[in-house]
Motif scaffolding. Structure first.
Motif, PDB file in Angstrom:
ATOM      1  N   GLY A   2       0.826  -1.203   0.000  1.00  0.00           N
ATOM      2  CA  GLY A   2       0.000   0.000   0.000  1.00  0.00           C
ATOM      3  C   GLY A   2       0.859   1.251   0.000  1.00  0.00           C
ATOM      4  O   GLY A   2       0.588   2.216  -0.727  1.00  0.00           O
ATOM      5  N   LEU A   3       1.922   1.243   0.805  1.00  0.00           N
ATOM      6  CA  LEU A   3       2.842   2.380   0.831  1.00  0.00           C
ATOM      7  C   LEU A   3       3.522   2.558  -0.522  1.00  0.00           C
ATOM      8  O   LEU A   3       3.718   3.680  -1.003  1.00  0.00           O
ATOM      9  N   ILE A   4       3.897   1.439  -1.133  1.00  0.00           N
ATOM     10  CA  ILE A   4       4.533   1.495  -2.451  1.00  0.00           C
ATOM     11  C   ILE A   4       3.563   2.061  -3.483  1.00  0.00           C
ATOM     12  O   ILE A   4       3.928   2.894  -4.317  1.00  0.00           O
ATOM     13  N   ALA A   5       2.295   1.621  -3.415  1.00  0.00           N
ATOM     14  CA  ALA A   5       1.290   2.103  -4.353  1.00  0.00           C
ATOM     15  C   ALA A   5       1.113   3.614  -4.259  1.00  0.00           C
ATOM     16  O   ALA A   5       1.043   4.320  -5.277  1.00  0.00           O
ATOM     17  N   VAL A   6       1.045   4.132  -3.036  1.00  0.00           N
ATOM     18  CA  VAL A   6       0.891   5.576  -2.843  1.00  0.00           C
ATOM     19  C   VAL A   6       2.106   6.315  -3.402  1.00  0.00           C
ATOM     20  O   VAL A   6       1.974   7.373  -4.032  1.00  0.00           O
ATOM     21  N   GLY A   7       3.281   5.753  -3.188  1.00  0.00           N
ATOM     22  CA  GLY A   7       4.489   6.375  -3.723  1.00  0.00           C
ATOM     23  C   GLY A   7       4.450   6.485  -5.240  1.00  0.00           C
ATOM     24  O   GLY A   7       4.761   7.532  -5.818  1.00  0.00           O
ATOM     25  N   TRP A   8       4.029   5.400  -5.899  1.00  0.00           N
ATOM     26  CA  TRP A   8       3.943   5.424  -7.357  1.00  0.00           C
ATOM     27  C   TRP A   8       2.810   6.323  -7.845  1.00  0.00           C
ATOM     28  O   TRP A   8       2.901   6.915  -8.929  1.00  0.00           O
TER      29      TRP A   8
END
Length: 322
Positions: free
Chosen positions: A155-161
């Protein structure tokens, strides 16, 4: 992109259900337009939506235009815009995510200025993002891959992208400043198209003809037909039939009514014409649609190679050596 009728929010339903979880409000969907049970009616929601075409070709309606998407194209639908399948939606496999823009707000840091302009509609994001924007496509692919896993870390990675994705939209200037001076002529045309769409929704089960629809907006049949065709790419009767068939699909799925009763209820007085029209829009007969089991067809329906063969039969025949 093609012009299409402008549809107001009160003519489409609003989706209000929970997306994902409270802590990660993102919903992922994989959609196959060749599945007879697939249908994306006109609707709107307060979240943003990002669509990626995996295979085939997909035509989406967004408020006042139809956008033609091909493999690897992206489509961004900002909050509160009416959207759904175009009348000719095409044959495609696509994935989408619906997400809260607040996921990306950074408490008054620099990106918030851009997001505030988006939410205030002082800038209008481009809906269509073609495959040639490889950096943006790569960022979108990373978003979809992360969202599929549905755990805290990804989820954190998704927000970053997502932040990178919107940053690239700004960098490439894939947006425009809002034109606040809409001409009176366009406003009048918008009202006329919206009114006739609303008239069809309320009266589709009656014996409507071109004269009836023209009178609903106080226009001559000849001028009305031309106006409707110019703004939708389809004749009024084509749109009427499309709406009726989608209503029939709902009744086939949700009721046990006989086929003839459904045909009559949806405004078809000729059963053979109903069957012919249904097959034209859905690819199968009403009876097969009712008994169709998407679970049994899942493996072949979501196969991109299968979709390619359906979209390019002449190339498939050549490659088979027959």
């Amino acid at each position: 992109m093609e012009n299409a009728p402008i549809v107001t929010k009160n003519q489409a339903y609003r989706e209000t259900f929970q997306r994902g979880t409270v802590v990660f409000p993102v919903q992922y969907s994989l959609c196959d337009t060749t599945n007879p049970h697939y249908d994306l009616p006109l609707h709107w929601h307060s979240e943003f939506e990002l669509i990626h075409v995996i295979a085939g070709n997909y035509n989406i309606f967004i408020e006042d235009k139809t956008i033609k998407l091909e493999k690897n194209d992206l489509c961004l639908v900002p909050a509160d815009l009416v959207h759904g399948d175009a009348q000719d939606k095409g044959m495609a496999l696509y994935e989408s995510i619906v997400f809260e823009i607040d996921l990306l707000r950074l408490h008054s840091y620099s990106p918030d200025i851009f997001f505030t302009d988006i939410l205030n509609e002082s800038i209008i994001l481009d809906n269509y993002i073609p495959e040639k924007h490889t950096e943006i496509l790569d960022a979108a692919s990373k978003i979809f891959e992360a969202v599929k896993h549905k755990d805290e870390e990804t989820g954190l990675i998704a927000v970053g992208w997502m932040l990178i994705f919107f940053g690239l939209l700004k960098k490439k200037r894939l947006y425009s400043e809002k034109n606040l001076n809409l001409s009176r002529a366009k406003e009048t045309r918008t009202d006329q198209i919206s009114n006739v769409l609303n008239f069809i929704r309320k009266n589709y089960n009656k014996d409507l003809n071109l004269q009836d629809m023209a009178e609903a907006v106080a226009l001559s049949p000849k001028y009305f037909c031309r106006l409707f065709k110019e703004n939708t790419g389809h004749t009024p009767i084509e749109y009427l039939n499309w709406f009726r068939i989608n209503r029939a699909c709902t009744l086939l799925r949700e009721t046990n009514e006989k086929l003839l009763e459904i045909a009559m209820e949806c405004g078809f007085n000729d059963f053979s014409y109903f069957t012919k029209t249904f097959r034209r829009y859905k690819g199968i007969t009403p009876s097969k649609y009712r008994t169709f089991d998407p679970a049994k067809a899942k493996e072949i329906i979501i196969d991109p190679d299968y979709l390619w063969e359906k979209n390019h039969p002449e190339e498939s025949e050549e490659s088979s050596g027959d």
